[in-house]
Structure formats: structure tokens, C-alpha cells
Design a protein around this motif. Sequence first.
Motif, short mmCIF file in Angstrom:
data_model
loop_
_atom_site.label_atom_id
_atom_site.label_comp_id
_atom_site.label_asym_id
_atom_site.label_seq_id
_atom_site.Cartn_x
_atom_site.Cartn_y
_atom_site.Cartn_z
N PRO A 84 0.84 -1.20 0.00
CA PRO A 84 0.00 0.00 0.00
C PRO A 84 0.88 1.25 0.00
N GLY A 86 0.80 5.52 0.16
CA GLY A 86 0.06 6.77 0.34
C GLY A 86 0.81 7.91 -0.32
N GLY A 87 1.42 8.78 0.50
CA GLY A 87 2.21 9.88 -0.04
C GLY A 87 3.67 9.50 -0.20
N GLY A 88 4.06 8.33 0.32
CA GLY A 88 5.46 7.89 0.21
C GLY A 88 6.41 8.67 1.09
N THR A 89 5.90 9.35 2.14
CA THR A 89 6.78 10.18 2.98
C THR A 89 7.28 9.44 4.22
N GLY A 90 6.81 8.22 4.42
CA GLY A 90 7.20 7.45 5.62
C GLY A 90 8.71 7.35 5.73
N SER A 150 5.02 16.94 7.67
CA SER A 150 4.85 16.51 6.28
C SER A 150 3.42 16.65 5.77
N THR A 155 -0.66 11.32 3.32
CA THR A 155 -2.09 11.05 3.18
C THR A 155 -2.69 10.65 4.53
N VAL A 165 2.01 11.34 14.79
CA VAL A 165 1.80 12.42 15.77
C VAL A 165 2.18 13.73 15.09
N ILE A 220 -6.31 0.35 3.87
CA ILE A 220 -7.34 1.26 4.40
C ILE A 220 -7.86 2.07 3.21
C1 LIG Z 1 10.38 15.79 6.45
C2 LIG Z 1 9.45 14.82 7.10
C3 LIG Z 1 8.75 15.21 8.24
C4 LIG Z 1 7.88 14.31 8.88
N1 LIG Z 1 7.20 14.72 9.99
C5 LIG Z 1 6.37 13.86 10.62
C6 LIG Z 1 5.66 14.27 11.79
O1 LIG Z 1 5.73 15.41 12.23
N2 LIG Z 1 4.86 13.36 12.39
C7 LIG Z 1 4.71 12.09 11.91
O2 LIG Z 1 3.96 11.31 12.50
N3 LIG Z 1 5.39 11.68 10.81
C8 LIG Z 1 6.19 12.52 10.15
N4 LIG Z 1 6.87 12.12 9.03
C9 LIG Z 1 6.72 10.76 8.53
C10 LIG Z 1 5.58 10.59 7.50
O3 LIG Z 1 5.29 11.80 6.87
C11 LIG Z 1 4.36 10.04 8.20
O4 LIG Z 1 4.63 8.75 8.67
C12 LIG Z 1 3.11 10.00 7.30
O5 LIG Z 1 2.00 9.74 8.10
C13 LIG Z 1 3.17 8.95 6.21
O6 LIG Z 1 2.07 9.18 5.35
P1 LIG Z 1 2.18 8.79 3.81
O7 LIG Z 1 0.84 9.00 3.20
O8 LIG Z 1 3.31 9.46 3.16
O9 LIG Z 1 2.44 7.22 3.97
P2 LIG Z 1 3.43 6.31 3.14
O10 LIG Z 1 4.83 6.72 3.34
O11 LIG Z 1 2.95 6.18 1.75
O12 LIG Z 1 3.18 4.92 3.89
C14 LIG Z 1 3.55 4.74 5.23
C15 LIG Z 1 3.14 3.32 5.64
O13 LIG Z 1 1.72 3.21 5.63
C16 LIG Z 1 1.28 2.24 4.68
N5 LIG Z 1 0.10 2.79 4.01
C17 LIG Z 1 0.02 3.94 3.29
N6 LIG Z 1 -1.25 4.13 2.89
C18 LIG Z 1 -1.98 3.09 3.36
C19 LIG Z 1 -3.35 2.70 3.26
N7 LIG Z 1 -4.24 3.44 2.61
N8 LIG Z 1 -3.74 1.55 3.86
C20 LIG Z 1 -2.85 0.78 4.55
N9 LIG Z 1 -1.55 1.10 4.66
C21 LIG Z 1 -1.12 2.23 4.08
C22 LIG Z 1 2.46 2.01 3.76
O14 LIG Z 1 2.46 0.70 3.21
C23 LIG Z 1 3.64 2.25 4.69
O15 LIG Z 1 3.92 1.09 5.43
C24 LIG Z 1 7.73 13.00 8.36
C25 LIG Z 1 8.41 12.62 7.20
C26 LIG Z 1 9.26 13.52 6.58
C27 LIG Z 1 9.97 13.07 5.33
#
Ligand SMILES: Cc1cc2nc3c(=O)[nH]c(=O)nc-3n(C[C@H](O)[C@H](O)[C@H](O)COP(=O)(O)OP(=O)(O)OC[C@H]3O[C@@H](n4cnc5c(N)ncnc54)[C@H](O)[C@@H]3O)c2cc1C
Length: 476
Positions: A84, A86-90, A150, A155, A165, A220
Motif C-alpha cells: 500500500p 500513500g504519499g510515500g513520505t514514511g 509533512s 495522506t 503524531v 485502508i
Molecule cells: C520531512 C518529514 C517530516 C515528517 N514529519 C512527521 C511528523 O511530524 N509526524 C509524523 O507522524 N510523521 C512525520 N513524518 C513521517 C511521515 O510523513 C508520516 O509517517 C506519514 O504519516 C506517512 O504518510 P504517507 O501517506 O506518506 O504514507 P506512506 O509513506 O505512503 O506509507 C507509510 C506506511 O503506511 C502504509 N500505508 C500507506 N497508505 C496506506 C493505506 N491506505 N492503507 C494501509 N496502509 C497504508 C504504507 O504501506 C507504509 O507502510 C515526516 C516525514 C518527513 C519526510
Amino acid sequence: MTKVHSSSLAPELEKEIRSIVGAKNFFIDKIGITKVLNQRSRSRPIIVDEENRSDFSAVVLPETTAQASGVVRALYDSGVAMVPYGGGTGLMGGVLSLSANVCVSMRKMNKILDVDKVAKTFVVQSGVILGDLEKELNRSSLILGHDPWSRSYATIGGSIASDGVGYLGGRLGSIRNQVLGLEVVLPSGEIIRTKAVEHSSAGIDLKQIFIGSEGTLGLITEATMRAYPYPERTKIIGYCFENFQKGHKAVLALHEKGVCPSSLDLDENRRNITDPREPGETRLHLVFSGLRGEVDALQKEAQRIISRYAKSRISKTDTDQYWAERHKIADMVLGGGSRRHRTGNGSSFDYLHVSLPANAVSIFRKRCLELAKTYGVEVVNLGLWHGPNMFSSALHADGANYVESRQKLMFILDHLLKYAQTKGGSMEYCHGVGVKLVHLMGSEHGNSLKLMDAIKNTIDPKGLMNPGKVFPRSQP
Ligand SMILES: Cc1cc2nc3c(=O)[nH]c(=O)nc-3n(C[C@H](O)[C@H](O)[C@H](O)COP(=O)(O)OP(=O)(O)OC[C@H]3O[C@@H](n4cnc5c(N)ncnc54)[C@H](O)[C@@H]3O)c2cc1C
């Protein structure tokens, strides 16, 4: 890194997926896959970790839950592993393909389905970007509440899957507290909807097992969540302290008195904290937001308490700037289209975010500095977020080459994360486990990990849903 589940798509499977989502939402060629994963969507790139660039065999972009279910079912029946996305920021490598996995991108499931101003709830598809949702909620005098650095890129689905958080976590906690109900596509393709109610004592609260499971138990697709009223007043105050210890005492005193700010950020900053001769300072920013009266009362009490420990006040201009620019670092890191852990040829940078019992913070900080000094690693930042438990640090190591400096850093980080566990803490407070911390799950959970494995095996007996992440046993 362990390679898992080698897979290549059979022509019949390609045909089936194409018939479900249409050719425009299915990419199997390398150029197409790379383009989709790096494509800027309204200037928002999907980021792929530079060091472990994924080798997905295909990318699928479902637009509806029915399509998502069809795709997941087809992949599962064919024995193909999926990730899965989302935004790929994990930050933990949760979206990496550890072999030729299929990426299920939620980018096109980005609709805000309902906002209920009176009930203070909203319903969204999981691919909605947090920043877009925030703007939409603001139109109804509501706020999202979850406000990570982020937010312009991450997402709602990725945030729930990582139990993130944000900046308002002091009062609101992690995103878990906001989730009322979830719609999830299980690995088998079956769609389940957990009841979206404020309170229920009718059996196990199933949504909880998907929150923080990082896409390993299902996809999700939709979330029903709590929103919060737009604050009548927001006040930001800031203080400088002679050293971390004094700032820490102020944080403990606030906690003891029950003064709970919306945001608390204690930050010890020096070029190298292990060297006391380096110039630097410890700053505390507090944000109070809510009803006018409560904000004023909390701020007054906080000022009274902190003045006993602080060296000076930070000017209003500076505190306002701190708050206004809180997402800037993410724009710098993510907006540029790449994310690096390298700072130069022979140097590496990394961080830790541990959750500690309040009385273990001082000893943990001491251990961090001692270890860094012994191994010649620089500690460039130490801090507490939202209270006396969430401790973070950023470290920088030099070596003859990148591999050497990285190994040095990883050795120290592993040691410190295990140390946090032995002190009764947790190795990570908001970014999840992904692949980065999977080797420490045994020491984190002890024999409870067996129960987690049993849950994983029940829901995903073939081990095809985001393999190699979170669960050490999902690696062969
Ligand atoms: C500069 C920077 C700052 C950040 N600051 C914070 C912060 O303040 N707080 C914080 O909590 N995090 C922070 N992060 C981490 C990241 O942004 C978070 O973890 C964010 O919630 C990930 O969301 P995403 O949509 O990019 O998920 P993704 O990176 O796409 O995915 C994260 C995980 O969730 C899974 N996933 C994604 N979408 C779904 C779905 N629909 N259903 C099931 N599983 C799914 C993926 O398989 C992966 O395991 C930061 C990252 C960066 C690079």
C-alpha cells in the motif's frame, strides 16, 4: 536487507487488473512506474527513498473501494505481494518494494466524502492529502487536528497506518484518537467496515489493529474521523534556558501541574552537543489553542511555572515565525523531490524518536551523549515533544566513506533504541517500524510478538500484504 517474495505478473493477471482499473491506472513498464511514483500531483511529489529505490513490478491506482478490492483479491489469489502506498513520505521504508512487489497507490482515492460541522466528523477516502483536508475543514470552522511536518505530502491513510503524531499532539495525542471507523480491504479482497461510533463496548474494537499496522494487515480505503473546532485563540510563547536540564525541569513542572499545551517543543541545539564548549542553546516553544478563556488561563499558569527555570523569553516575532514555519523543513526535504540520509561522501545523518518513562529521560540523554562521544559521533539535536516522554535526537557521523559512517551510526542507534526498551520505553513514538526497525521488534514486544504474528497469519496467511515490514517472521 532481506529480499522477500519474488514475483512477476502473469499475462492473465495483468489483463484482469487492467479490466478492473482501466489501462490509465495500471503501469507495468519501468518508465511508466518511475513516472507515476515520481509524478508531481499539484506540485506534490511521491517520494521514493534514494538509498533503497523500489523495484516495483507494477503500479495500480484504484479509484474506488470496489476497484481496490478487486485488485487486492486478484493479486492475492495469484500469490503476488503488494505494498500500500500513500504519499510515500514514511521514514521507515514502509513503502519499499523488497522484491518485485506491486504498488497499490491510493493517490486517486482522494475524495472528501462528507464534513459534518455539527457532529464535528468527516469521512474521507484514504488517499486524501492532509493539507487539502485541513483547508476543506477550515471552511466549516473545523481543524483536522493531525498536523505533522509533512502535512502537504502525507495522506490520511498513511498517517493512520503509521499512527502519526503532529504538532497539536500535546492535547490531541496521535491520529489514533481521531479515528472513529475504518473501511479496510483485507488481503483476501473482502471489504470490512468497522462501526464509526464515539463509544462502543460491543466486543473488540477492530479498527485498532489496523491503526499503526503499516499496511501489513490490509488496505485502508476510507476513514470516518473526529475533527476539532477552529480555535478561538492561539498563543505561542517561547523561552531560552541555560541548558537542557533546566528546560527539562520546566517541562516536568508543567506536567506535574497538569498544564497541557496543544504543542510543546523543547529543543537543545548545538553544532555538537557532546562538546560542551560548542555554542548553543535550549529553547522551549509552547502553543496554547482553544477557547479564549482557557488559552489565557493556561498561558498565565505556564508563564508562572516556567519563569522559575528560564533564562529569557523568546520574542513574539521569533515565536510567531517558529509556528508559521513549522512545515518548512518538510518542504525543503520533500519538495526537492529527494530524501537523503547522507550529508556528504563520508558522512551520515539519522535520528531517533523514543518514548520514555518521564523519569528515564535524563539517564537516556546521558547515555546518548556518552556513547556518541566514545564513537566520535556528533549529537546535533536533542529534544522533547509534547511533554516529558517523547524524546528525540539527531546524530551525525563521519567516516572514510558512507558505508563506514552509516555502520557507526546504525550501531549507536540500535544500542540506544534497545536501551530505551530496557528502560521501559518504546523504540519509536510516531514513524512506525517499516523495514528499518523490524529487527528490534522481538526486544520491543517480547512474547506479545507471538500474538501479533498470530493476528498477521490469520488475516494474511500467505504473507503477501506489505511483506518484510513490521513482522520479523514475514521475512523467510
Ligand atoms: C520531512 C518529514 C517530516 C515528517 N514529519 C512527521 C511528523 O511530524 N509526524 C509524523 O507522524 N510523521 C512525520 N513524518 C513521517 C511521515 O510523513 C508520516 O509517517 C506519514 O504519516 C506517512 O504518510 P504517507 O501517506 O506518506 O504514507 P506512506 O509513506 O505512503 O506509507 C507509510 C506506511 O503506511 C502504509 N500505508 C500507506 N497508505 C496506506 C493505506 N491506505 N492503507 C494501509 N496502509 C497504508 C504504507 O504501506 C507504509 O507502510 C515526516 C516525514 C518527513 C519526510
